[in-house]
Design an enzyme around this catalytic site. Structure first.
Site, mmCIF file in Angstrom:
data_model
loop_
_atom_site.group_PDB
_atom_site.id
_atom_site.type_symbol
_atom_site.label_atom_id
_atom_site.label_comp_id
_atom_site.label_asym_id
_atom_site.label_seq_id
_atom_site.Cartn_x
_atom_site.Cartn_y
_atom_site.Cartn_z
ATOM 1 N N GLY A 66 0.830 -1.441 -0.035
ATOM 2 C CA GLY A 66 -0.087 -0.064 0.034
ATOM 3 C C GLY A 66 0.745 1.402 0.163
ATOM 4 O O GLY A 66 2.107 1.138 0.165
ATOM 5 N N ASP A 91 -3.448 -11.894 7.223
ATOM 6 C CA ASP A 91 -4.691 -11.771 6.698
ATOM 7 C C ASP A 91 -5.680 -11.266 7.896
ATOM 8 O O ASP A 91 -5.832 -11.752 8.906
ATOM 9 C CB ASP A 91 -5.479 -12.918 6.112
ATOM 10 C CG ASP A 91 -6.814 -12.688 5.636
ATOM 11 O OD1 ASP A 91 -7.383 -11.563 5.693
ATOM 12 O OD2 ASP A 91 -7.217 -13.645 4.720
ATOM 13 N N LEU A 92 -5.951 -9.849 7.590
ATOM 14 C CA LEU A 92 -6.860 -9.181 8.747
ATOM 15 C C LEU A 92 -8.089 -9.866 9.018
ATOM 16 O O LEU A 92 -8.567 -9.697 10.208
ATOM 17 C CB LEU A 92 -6.978 -7.744 8.164
ATOM 18 C CG LEU A 92 -6.180 -6.685 8.579
ATOM 19 C CD1 LEU A 92 -6.443 -5.300 8.028
ATOM 20 C CD2 LEU A 92 -5.758 -6.547 9.952
ATOM 21 N N THR A 117 -10.092 -0.857 0.946
ATOM 22 C CA THR A 117 -10.267 0.446 0.513
ATOM 23 C C THR A 117 -11.083 0.714 -0.857
ATOM 24 O O THR A 117 -11.205 1.749 -1.424
ATOM 25 C CB THR A 117 -8.670 1.109 0.104
ATOM 26 O OG1 THR A 117 -8.126 0.298 -0.729
ATOM 27 C CG2 THR A 117 -7.990 1.177 1.611
ATOM 28 N N THR A 156 -10.239 7.303 8.174
ATOM 29 C CA THR A 156 -10.762 8.095 6.985
ATOM 30 C C THR A 156 -11.745 9.127 7.249
ATOM 31 O O THR A 156 -12.576 8.893 8.080
ATOM 32 C CB THR A 156 -11.196 6.990 6.019
ATOM 33 O OG1 THR A 156 -11.711 7.796 4.679
ATOM 34 C CG2 THR A 156 -12.288 6.146 6.560
ATOM 35 N N TYR A 180 -18.067 1.499 3.017
ATOM 36 C CA TYR A 180 -16.774 1.489 3.442
ATOM 37 C C TYR A 180 -16.836 2.663 4.675
ATOM 38 O O TYR A 180 -15.872 1.975 5.492
ATOM 39 C CB TYR A 180 -16.173 2.493 2.276
ATOM 40 C CG TYR A 180 -14.710 2.803 2.496
ATOM 41 C CD1 TYR A 180 -13.539 1.725 2.599
ATOM 42 C CD2 TYR A 180 -14.152 4.161 2.799
ATOM 43 C CE1 TYR A 180 -12.282 2.436 3.162
ATOM 44 C CE2 TYR A 180 -13.133 4.465 3.070
ATOM 45 C CZ TYR A 180 -11.995 3.543 3.222
ATOM 46 O OH TYR A 180 -10.912 4.122 3.723
ATOM 47 N N TRP A 205 -7.919 11.541 0.972
ATOM 48 C CA TRP A 205 -7.527 11.983 -0.305
ATOM 49 C C TRP A 205 -5.848 11.752 -0.435
ATOM 50 O O TRP A 205 -5.046 12.574 -0.791
ATOM 51 C CB TRP A 205 -7.565 13.352 -0.696
ATOM 52 C CG TRP A 205 -9.126 13.916 -0.638
ATOM 53 C CD1 TRP A 205 -10.128 13.168 -0.117
ATOM 54 C CD2 TRP A 205 -9.652 15.115 -1.385
ATOM 55 N NE1 TRP A 205 -11.153 13.940 -0.629
ATOM 56 C CE2 TRP A 205 -11.135 14.860 -1.334
ATOM 57 C CE3 TRP A 205 -9.166 16.040 -2.301
ATOM 58 C CZ2 TRP A 205 -12.000 15.930 -1.776
ATOM 59 C CZ3 TRP A 205 -9.860 16.877 -2.813
ATOM 60 C CH2 TRP A 205 -11.410 16.845 -2.610
#
Length: 348
Positions: A66, A91-92, A117, A156, A180, A205
């Site tokens: 990422g 793996d989350l 995401t 976020t 999300y 952003w």
């Protein structure tokens, strides 16, 4: 010096060290030295001094490729090892895998940067987003609490509905409008409930020189088009992942050294200044022209002209005053960071 001055990484050598043998014009007894310069050791003693600099030696960061992970790996200072954990070994959505992986690395801090995401795709698979961003964040928090290490969790602007007429503060009531945002808000709740020694950092952003993002997309489209339609009625804070990484490292170092509960909780962390997507596109193409690219016109369109499955907040602006007051951390102006990113992607 990087964006943030970290005194714990200051280092130097005694100016009159005989092992170096520089014939300075000033005599040893007449040089005017600051207290800082007067304390530096001889070169031969420097290795011992460096060994005591900073308590933070190893950070575990969730994710492999990422933007934030790549930025953290690049920005990690000398002496700090960055351990990136990702699929297939991490793996989350698997509690057993999260606990086993984080237990095995013996880290001083954890950064949870991995997430689902895909904002629009989340509308058709909300359970997947919730399992990763909600339950997965909880598994990381559970492990951090067990290991007694600080946790930095990235969230976020999508936790807000975007209807306020000012930048959102940390104490404003969340109200996500999409799958999300709901999954990320659940992650925040899981973190807060399971790990007191944690910091939730909301950003927005995000772009960088790594991977696919708004900057790389605009530059790609600008190669073949003379005009590009870009939404002008959504406002936010463009944020370079490299700036996020610098801030995360400064915050993590502070958390390792300082148990003050006021340094824990929710903070906002974005680039300084606000812009619409069209404003950001203008800045990208202006910077690209300076690197020899052809001019590209930005046609300002409305959100209604560019419909998406998930509704974007009209106002994504976040107020960063709390972060600066608590940590002394303020990210650079967004225009400066956008220009630097474009210059790196398009060397003149």
């Amino acid at each position: 010096m990087t964006n943030f001055h970290s005194p714990q990484y200051d280092c130097g050598v005694a100016w009159d060290d005989p092992d170096i043998g520089i014939a300075w014009p000033a005599a040893a007894g007449s040089a005017a030295l600051s207290d800082k310069d007067r304390k530096w050791p001889r070169l031969r003693d420097l290795a011992e001094v460096l060994g005591t600099v900073g308590k933070m030696k190893r950070i575990a960061v969730t994710g492999l490729t990422g933007q934030v992970v790549s930025s953290l790996i690049e920005r990690a200072p000398r002496g700090v090892e960055m351990l990136a954990l990702g699929r297939p070994r991490f793996d989350l959505s698997s509690r057993d895998m999260v606990l086993a992986s984080l237990r095995s690395v013996r880290c001083d801090a954890i950064v949870n940067a991995a997430a689902y995401t895909q904002v629009d795709k989340a509308e058709s698979e909300p359970d997947v987003a919730m399992r990763i961003n909600g339950a997965g964040a909880g598994f990381v928090a559970e492990t951090a609490a067990e290991l007694k290490v600080p946790l930095l969790h990235l969230s976020t602007d999508y936790v807000f509905d975007g209807t306020l007429d000012r930048p959102y503060r940390e104490d404003d009531e969340p109200g996500p409008t999409g799958a999300y945002g709901r999954s990320k808000l659940e992650g925040e709740k899981q973190i807060a409930a399971r790990c007191e020694n944690s910091v939730i950092l909301r950003t927005a952003w995000v772009y960088s020189p790594f991977g696919a993002n708004f900057v790389t997309t605009m530059l790609r489209l600008g190669e073949t088009r003379d005009e590009i339609g870009v939404v002008a009625d959504q406002i936010g804070n463009p944020t370079n992942a490299l700036d996020i990484a610098d801030a995360l490292l400064a915050i993590a170092e502070r958390l390792v050294d300082d148990s003050d509960p006021r340094l824990r909780g929710v903070f906002h962390m974005t680039g300084r200044g606000e812009a619409s997507w069209a404003d950001m596109a203008d800045a990208i193409f202006s910077a690209a022209e300076k690197q020899g690219r052809k001019p590209v016109r930005v046609k300002r369109i409305s959100t209604a002209d560019y419909p998406t499955p998930a509704r974007r907040p009209a106002n994504s602006r976040l107020d960063n005053a709390k972060l600066e007051a608590s940590y002394g951390v303020a990210l650079p102006k967004w225009r400066d960071s956008v220009s630097a990113c474009v210059a790196r992607l398009l060397p003149h």
